[in-house]
Write an enzyme that holds these catalytic residues in place. Structure first.
Site, PDB file in Angstrom:
ATOM      1  N   HIS A 123       4.949 -98.482  -3.961  1.00 24.64           N
ATOM      2  CA  HIS A 123       3.799 -97.783  -3.362  1.00 24.64           C
ATOM      3  C   HIS A 123       4.179 -97.189  -1.998  1.00 24.64           C
ATOM      4  O   HIS A 123       3.428 -97.275  -1.017  1.00 24.64           O
ATOM      5  CB  HIS A 123       2.620 -98.759  -3.213  1.00 24.64           C
ATOM      6  CG  HIS A 123       1.258 -98.112  -3.218  1.00 24.64           C
ATOM      7  ND1 HIS A 123       0.364 -98.257  -4.236  1.00 24.64           N
ATOM      8  CD2 HIS A 123       0.650 -97.305  -2.327  1.00 24.64           C
ATOM      9  CE1 HIS A 123      -0.746 -97.586  -3.959  1.00 24.64           C
ATOM     10  NE2 HIS A 123      -0.585 -96.990  -2.798  1.00 24.64           N
ATOM     11  N   LYS A 178       1.688 -97.761 -13.113  1.00 22.24           N
ATOM     12  CA  LYS A 178       2.405 -97.452 -11.873  1.00 22.24           C
ATOM     13  C   LYS A 178       2.381 -98.644 -10.915  1.00 22.24           C
ATOM     14  O   LYS A 178       1.312 -99.233 -10.692  1.00 22.24           O
ATOM     15  CB  LYS A 178       1.756 -96.247 -11.192  1.00 22.24           C
ATOM     16  CG  LYS A 178       2.319 -95.929  -9.812  1.00 22.24           C
ATOM     17  CD  LYS A 178       1.764 -94.629  -9.259  1.00 22.24           C
ATOM     18  CE  LYS A 178       2.307 -94.347  -7.874  1.00 22.24           C
ATOM     19  NZ  LYS A 178       1.716 -95.197  -6.834  1.00 22.24           N
ATOM     20  N   SER A 181      -5.045 -88.610  -7.239  1.00 20.02           N
ATOM     21  CA  SER A 181      -5.559 -89.952  -6.986  1.00 20.02           C
ATOM     22  C   SER A 181      -7.062 -90.043  -7.241  1.00 20.02           C
ATOM     23  O   SER A 181      -7.813 -89.092  -7.007  1.00 20.02           O
ATOM     24  CB  SER A 181      -5.282 -90.300  -5.520  1.00 20.02           C
ATOM     25  OG  SER A 181      -5.937 -91.487  -5.146  1.00 20.02           O
TER      26      SER A 181
HETATM   27  C1  GLV Z   1      -3.513 -95.301  -1.243  1.00 19.98           C
HETATM   28  O1  GLV Z   1      -3.123 -95.238  -2.356  1.00 19.98           O
HETATM   29  C2  GLV Z   1      -2.702 -95.666  -0.132  1.00 19.98           C
HETATM   30  O2  GLV Z   1      -1.549 -96.086  -0.338  1.00 19.98           O
HETATM   31  O3  GLV Z   1      -3.171 -95.542   0.998  1.00 19.98           O
END
Ligand code: GLV
Length: 365
Positions: free
Chosen positions: A258, A234, A112
């Protein structure tokens, strides 16, 4: 031959429990929490129960081969370490420990923008490990460009542009746990990185999203014009956006909500995977993340057309529970479980895992 034991843990559930005991409570709430009422977080697990497997008997399964390639990079499994933030909050080695475990196992790892170790440190720790860099767009494109240049110089093999976090969602569990997300966590890639805003800023009757001018489809052209690396998009949840991504030059898309951490109410990635594969599967690779915990889950996703699946929280559980060895344990567990279910379903190679392996589960309603 690798044994199913080792590192003092049984299965993933043990690792999760051990991680929960060891992690600092604020970091744990950050890792485990989702957005809003966490309906999308729950949906990710439930989605797998809507499918059953159609095993084939007496296939030649004497040698099970879970290896594959992702955008031309050979890997030992059709799963990868999904990009997650702040590994240093869970273990001192941070992303370097994660990277070493992934590289030793020969699996792809994505790191990340919001890592606690720099992408140069990660690259130096695993010069030959397959690794891709996840990008959070910076409001000033020159800052994004600097990140891209650094990722190229540090040997990252692709850019993974996350498109589902223009602002941070309401994350009640994270907020109650006291995880700040306000710049107090060490930023391995430099203190100048601009974090995604916590939410819209009130402006009279309107609300503004600081920096959002940078966040339109145009950015894919901008990115491609400054890099030779393939771009992966993504955070795709519709066939329209999958098509748009590929039309704009993306070589792969990640179907993802996510980890249930952004738009609560969004579907599980698995629920939209078939439509995305139907739309772009012949032109791009399609990956899936969200709720993958078992070899069975990997079979279902691959059967529905994913080329690989991402592991988010399970990797963090391994890291929190046992550092680099814990991450190795998670990867080994999944590889072993995948080999077992490949054998049980009569699929000796990844390319034999196809749509004929999955069927809709009988409705329980
Ligand atoms: C960061 O990508 C999160 O989801 O906290």
């Amino acid at each position: 031959m690798a044994s199913a034991g080792g590192a003092g843990f049984g299965g993933l559930a043990d690792l999760e429990a051990a991680a929960g005991r060891k992690a600092n409570p604020a970091a744990w709430a950050y890792v485990q929490g989702g957005a809003g009422d966490e309906s999308s977080l729950r949906a990710n697990r439930r989605a797998f129960d809507r499918w059953t497997l159609r095993p084939r008997a007496l296939a030649d399964i004497a040698v099970i081969d879970p290896t594959t390639s992702l955008l031309g990079t050979s890997v030992t499994a059709p799963f990868y370490v999904a990009p997650t933030a702040y590994h240093g909050e869970l273990d001192r080695a941070g992303e370097v420990g994660t990277a070493r475990a992934a590289a030793a196992a020969g699996v792809l790892a994505m790191f990340s923008t919001l890592s606690t170790r720099s992408l140069e440190e990660i690259g130096a720790a695993v010069p030959r490990g397959p690794r891709w860099f996840q990008i959070y767009l910076q409001p000033d494109f020159r800052a994004t460009r600097r990140l891209v240049e650094r990722a190229e110089a540090a040997g990252f093999g692709a850019l993974v542009l996350t498109v589902d976090l223009p602002v941070l969602a309401n994350r009640d569990r994270q907020a109650e746990g006291g995880f700040a997300f306000d710049g107090t966590t060490p930023m391995g890639n430099g203190p100048d990185l601009v974090l995604p805003p916590r939410g819209p800023v009130r402006d009279g009757l309107l609300f503004r999203i600081p920096g959002a001018e940078a966040y339109t489809w145009r950015v894919l052209d901008d990115l491609r014009s400054i890099t030779r690396l393939p771009v992966v998009v993504k955070g795709i949840l519709t066939d329209e956006d999958a098509r748009r991504s590929v039309d704009c030059g993306a070589r792969a898309v990640v179907v993802s909500n996510h980890g249930g951490r952004q738009l609560d109410g969004a579907p599980a990635g698995l629920d939209v995977l078939p439509e995305v594969v139907a739309e772009v599967g012949s032109r791009a690779e399609v990956y899936l993340d969200g709720g993958v915990r078992r070899g069975r889950d990997i079979l279902i996703a691959l059967g529905l057309g994913a080329r690989a699946v991402g592991l988010g929280r399970p990797i963090l559980w391994g890291l929190a529970a046992g550092g680099e060895a814990g991450v190795s344990r998670v990867i080994e567990l999944l590889r072993m479980e995948l080999a077992t279910v490949m054998a049980l379903s009569g699929r000796a190679r990844v390319d034999a895992i196809d749509r004929t392996l999955v069927a809709a589960a009988p409705s329980t309603e």
